[in-house]
Design an enzyme around this catalytic site. Structure first.
Site, PDB file in Angstrom:
ATOM      1  N   HIS A  78       0.838  -1.194   0.000  1.00  0.00           N
ATOM      2  CA  HIS A  78       0.000   0.000   0.000  1.00  0.00           C
ATOM      3  C   HIS A  78       0.878   1.251   0.000  1.00  0.00           C
ATOM      4  O   HIS A  78       1.810   1.363   0.797  1.00  0.00           O
ATOM      5  CB  HIS A  78      -0.938   0.000   1.201  1.00  0.00           C
ATOM      6  CG  HIS A  78      -2.034  -1.007   1.085  1.00  0.00           C
ATOM      7  ND1 HIS A  78      -1.795  -2.357   1.151  1.00  0.00           N
ATOM      8  CD2 HIS A  78      -3.369  -0.864   0.889  1.00  0.00           C
ATOM      9  CE1 HIS A  78      -2.948  -3.005   1.010  1.00  0.00           C
ATOM     10  NE2 HIS A  78      -3.905  -2.128   0.847  1.00  0.00           N
ATOM     11  N   LYS A  98     -13.846   5.084   5.742  1.00  0.00           N
ATOM     12  CA  LYS A  98     -14.253   6.060   4.724  1.00  0.00           C
ATOM     13  C   LYS A  98     -15.765   6.023   4.500  1.00  0.00           C
ATOM     14  O   LYS A  98     -16.383   7.028   4.191  1.00  0.00           O
ATOM     15  CB  LYS A  98     -13.508   5.791   3.414  1.00  0.00           C
ATOM     16  CG  LYS A  98     -13.740   6.845   2.326  1.00  0.00           C
ATOM     17  CD  LYS A  98     -12.662   6.802   1.270  1.00  0.00           C
ATOM     18  CE  LYS A  98     -12.790   5.560   0.415  1.00  0.00           C
ATOM     19  NZ  LYS A  98     -13.952   5.628  -0.506  1.00  0.00           N
TER      20      LYS A  98
END
Length: 892
Positions: A133, A559
């Site tokens: 990531h 999120k």
């Protein structure tokens, strides 16, 4: 508005290492940048420190030219890097009780003895899983220099004044800092998957390989017995295809081959060293018959070693390892053996030969040579790392599997329109296909590139099993898993590669692992897993394996629903899954998809594991380690040992300690959390997804566009070309808010929830007596301490539509004040981090170094967005992003 309690805060105890390294950096800036640059840098630093003590000094940033700005930003970034190093050395990151010895003492105090610990470890698995990531902003060259400085500082700690090569230690440190100053900070090209593989390999080879056997020796001593090899590393790098079109079958082959080459090279070096060490002569000590048999089979007939059976036996082992190296990597061993040898069929055969030697040493001379040593560490390494080094996961989005299976079924004439079928129809069809051995794919048919790519990577996985052994790939994660058919579709594709075999007792060589990511997915997870276990073939497979893994995602749930709702939904889902697994008689293994920032599940792993719901750890846990976290936790052997031991200690405590709460308290606290979560969810969703123009506000207030120029990862920042927040990956979402010093994903909605909750006494009780709530607040507290609404307001001024900014930013500012005040009220502190003085000092020490970077970044962004195309402006923006991320320590 931003609180400024600086006048009432305790003073910062300056770390002596920071003073020492900071002075050397100052000398380097003066020597290489000139006296004028040094004077300007020191003036800005002093003014910023004064300002954070309550002064109103002008920082003098306007006097910097563009060239000066680049040098200044680089200097402050290097100071932050060196400060991070100094704090790590002084144990700022270490936590009390976060080691095996302390955990064993705590358990003993609660009536849990060593036998219970050993029983747990017999079936335990703890796996840090490295992922690619893109949150590590530093180049590997910078990290390497940093690690050399760390090694030299350890040498300096011993009182040594010279290195082994004869260099003055402090001059050698100065030289490394000078090299840092002259090393390019920014990558010129985007990372390729092969680059990410090499970076991960450097940690696995240079840190995990030597560190884990050392840890195991420590644990053997602590428990008074040899513990099973339960702690093993994993990796996604080269196998994670979700949203990354650059990960292919070739990437998988490269990752596996390089890992095997590294671990076999380590074994060859170790065996060679043992051959030099074990000079035991039969003229002086009798040899075990099993060792003599190994020596005779080795083919080593050198007269000079005729009385040294251990050396001859090791010559044979080396020859067989060299043959294994050639067979698995296609390359001769770096130090070719002098004898021919037959390759080892598997790691177990190598281990058996090594154990033969170890037993002979143990049985001779009263056991004086049985203390483990290099041979013991090598045996442990072979058990832990096999011929593959780290278990490599595969991952792909369920939507891709769905399309590929639909195409295979259509081309095979089985089902013309699979995508139009309902869930029950899909399950019936897929189960029928999985009940017979007939493949769907044909070498004579033409398929889309997507289908060909998926089939190729699974066939490469099957070949890897044959080459390196089944431990090289165990899991295939299905992202956005929302139904049983999503898992069955993967099994269809595994069957095409021979990795799923139908029959009366079907076998799956690779486990389908659902990843539940959004709030809705987490709520649905227990029902989906109950349906999964209801399938007879699944029950058969899981019964043989003994467990089933489920992955839960921190980033996308945050999120989607905000910090508090994400955290609580993950906890509730884990608890509900525990009941489903118990009902099915299946062991549960949770895989936690955590990031570095709190908005992506970051924070203390020790506290996070201990705060897991009772009964959900069960001695088995896997956790992703991403981006900057990898370098921070595993950059050196010492830090790796500290962090791996903390993870292990927490797993033991979470698995064996009695519940911290009574049933009544659990019910009261859970009901309160339901209320808090609902309020926080409404506030967060209302701001992020329900406010007109928020998407524009976010993209103009933060450096989200500029971050894309960092070239820190191989995969795209968004899943699609859409600019919707729903389609933006969680990493740039969190990264952008961090740069603007808002850190919104780590706290927004919590303040409103606390303010609206009437029984503050209950919240105080929860903060004191419930590890889950305490850890939730502690992580948020760290985020709020690093945020700054005064600086954030300057970023908000970048928004072109002033009415839009004036409508949205006060909501953020008000939410921050509520979160700040609510946190202090619930925890009973007079100021943030009052209960954590070391962390408080750490953060406040670096704040004066971050503010000038933010202010310069804002000005550079203004100029770039106004059309100024000077290359130095773009470079300055990227340098400032890098510097701020380094200073904050967790970027995404």
């Amino acid at each position: 508005m931003q609180h400024n309690p600086m006048a009432t805060l305790p003073g910062i105890a300056n770390n002596p290492d920071i003073r020492f390294l900071g002075k050397l950096l100052g000398d380097v800036i003066r020597n290489y940048g000139g006296e004028a640059l040094y004077a300007r840098t020191e003036s800005i630093r002093a003014a910023s420190v004064d300002r954070h003590k309550g002064g109103a000094a002008d920082l003098g940033l306007d006097a910097l030219s563009l060239d000066d700005t680049l040098d200044f930003v680089r200097g402050f970034m290097l100071f932050s890097m060196l400060a991070n190093l100094a704090e790590d050395r002084q144990g700022i990151a270490a936590e009390p009780g976060a080691d095996m010895a302390a955990a064993l003492d705590r358990l003993a105090g609660e009536g849990i003895d060593r036998a219970a610990v050993m029983a747990l470890l017999d079936h335990a698995l703890i796996a840090p899983v490295l992922t690619a990531h893109p949150t590590e902003v530093r180049r590997k060259s910078m990290i390497d220099h940093r690690n050399r400085i760390a090694a030299l500082m350890r040498l300096r700690d011993t009182g040594a004044t010279e290195t082994a090569e004869g260099d003055d230690v402090e001059e050698a440190i100065l030289r490394q800092i000078a090299l840092l100053w002259q090393t390019r900070v920014l990558r010129r090209e985007r990372l390729y998957v092969t680059d990410e593989v090499e970076i991960a390999l450097s940690y696995l080879r240079d840190v995990f390989l030597p560190a884990l056997p050392t840890l195991y020796q420590r644990w053997d001593r602590a428990l008074g017995a040899r513990v099973p090899s339960f702690l093993r590393p994993g990796s996604w790098i080269g196998g994670d295809r979700d949203g990354n079109p650059f990960v292919t079958a070739d990437s998988l082959k490269t990752a596996l081959a390089k890992a095997s080459e590294a671990v076999l090279g380590h074994y060859l070096d170790a065996v060679h060293a043992l051959g030099a060490e074990l000079s035991i002569s039969t003229n002086l000590a009798p040899a075990d018959q099993a060792v003599i048999a190994l020596a005779e089979a080795s083919g080593d007939s050198a007269e000079s070693r005729s009385d040294e059976p251990y050396r001859r036996a090791l010559s044979g082992i080396y020859a067989r390892l060299a043959a294994t190296h050639l067979a698995l990597t296609g390359k001769p061993a770096p130090r070719p053996g002098l004898l021919p040898g037959e390759r080892y069929a598997d790691p177990q055969a190598l281990r058996a030969d090594l154990v033969t030697i170890a037993r002979a040493l143990r049985d001779g001379g009263g056991g004086a040579l049985s203390s483990g040593g290099a041979l013991g560490r090598l045996i442990r390494a072979v058990e832990t790392f096999g011929f593959h080094l780290a278990t490599l996961d595969l991952r792909q989005n369920s939507a891709v599997h769905e399309r590929v299976v639909a195409e295979l079924l259509k081309v095979a004439g089985v089902e013309a329109d699979y995508l139009s079928l309902g869930e029950s129809q899909r399950v019936t069809l897929l189960r029928h296909e999985l009940s017979n051995a007939r493949p769907l794919a044909s070498s004579f048919a033409d398929y889309s590139d997507e289908t060909k790519s998926e089939l190729a990577i699974l066939r490469a996985a099957a070949q890897a099993h044959a080459t390196y052994g089944p431990a090289c790939i165990v899991q295939h994660v299905v992202s956005m898993a929302q139904s049983v058919s999503d898992l069955l579709e993967l099994n269809i594709l595994l069957k095409e590669a021979g990795l799923y075999r139908p029959g009366a007792e079907p076998e799956a060589a690779i486990m389908a692992v659902p990843l539940f990511e959004t709030i809705g997915d987490l709520e649905a997870a227990p029902g989906i897993m109950a349906e999964w276990f209801a399938l007879p073939e699944v029950r058969s497979i899981t019964a043989k394996r003994g467990y089933q893994e489920v992955m839960i995602g921190y980033s996308d749930s945050n999120k989607d629903g905000g910090y508090l709702t994400s955290t609580w939904s993950l906890s509730k889902a884990s608890t509900a899954l525990k009941g489903v697994f118990a009902g099915a008689g299946v062991g549960m293994q949770l895989f936690h998809g955590r990031g570095g920032a709190v908005g992506r599940g970051g924070g203390s792993a020790f506290a996070a594991i201990r705060a897991q719901p009772p009964g959900t750890v069960q001695g088995r846990i896997r956790i992703t380690e991403q981006g900057e976290v990898i370098a921070g936790k595993y950059g050196t052997r010492d830090s790796a040992i500290t962090n791996l031991e903390a993870m292990t200690a927490a797993t033991l405590l979470a698995s064996l300690e009695p519940d911290a709460l009574s049933r009544a308290d659990t019910q009261r606290f859970s009901a309160a959390m339901d209320t808090l979560s609902a309020t926080a969810f409404e506030a967060y969703r209302g701001l992020v997804y329900g406010t007109e123009g928020f998407r524009t506000f976010f993209r103009q207030m933060t450096p989200i566009v500029e971050i894309s120029g960092l070239k820190i990862g191989s995969r795209p920042a968004s899943r699609t070309k859409s600019d919707r927040i729903e389609d933006l990956r969680a990493i740039p979402w969190v990264f952008s808010w961090a740069q603007a010093r808002v850190m919104l994903p780590g706290w927004y909605g919590v303040g409103q929830a606390i303010a609206a909750f009437e029984d503050k006494g209950l919240l105080k009780e929860m903060a004191q007596g419930w590890p889950f709530f305490a850890a939730t607040l502690a992580n948020m507290e760290q985020v709020i301490a690093k945020s700054d609404m005064g600086i954030a307001a300057r970023y908000a001024a970048l928004v072109e539509d002033r009415a839009l900014a004036d409508a949205i930013f006060p909501q953020i500012e008000g939410g921050w004040s509520q979160a700040h005040d609510g946190l202090l009220e619930v925890t009973g502190q007079s100021h943030l981090l009052a209960a954590h003085p070391a962390l408080d000092a750490s953060i406040r020490l670096r704040l004066p170094y971050i503010e000038p970077l933010n202010l310069l970044q804002i000005e550079l962004i203004k100029r770039r967005r106004a059309g100024d195309q000077d290359e130095r402006i773009g470079e300055g923006i990227l340098l400032s992003i890098n510097a701020i991320a380094t200073a904050l320590r967790n970027s995404g």
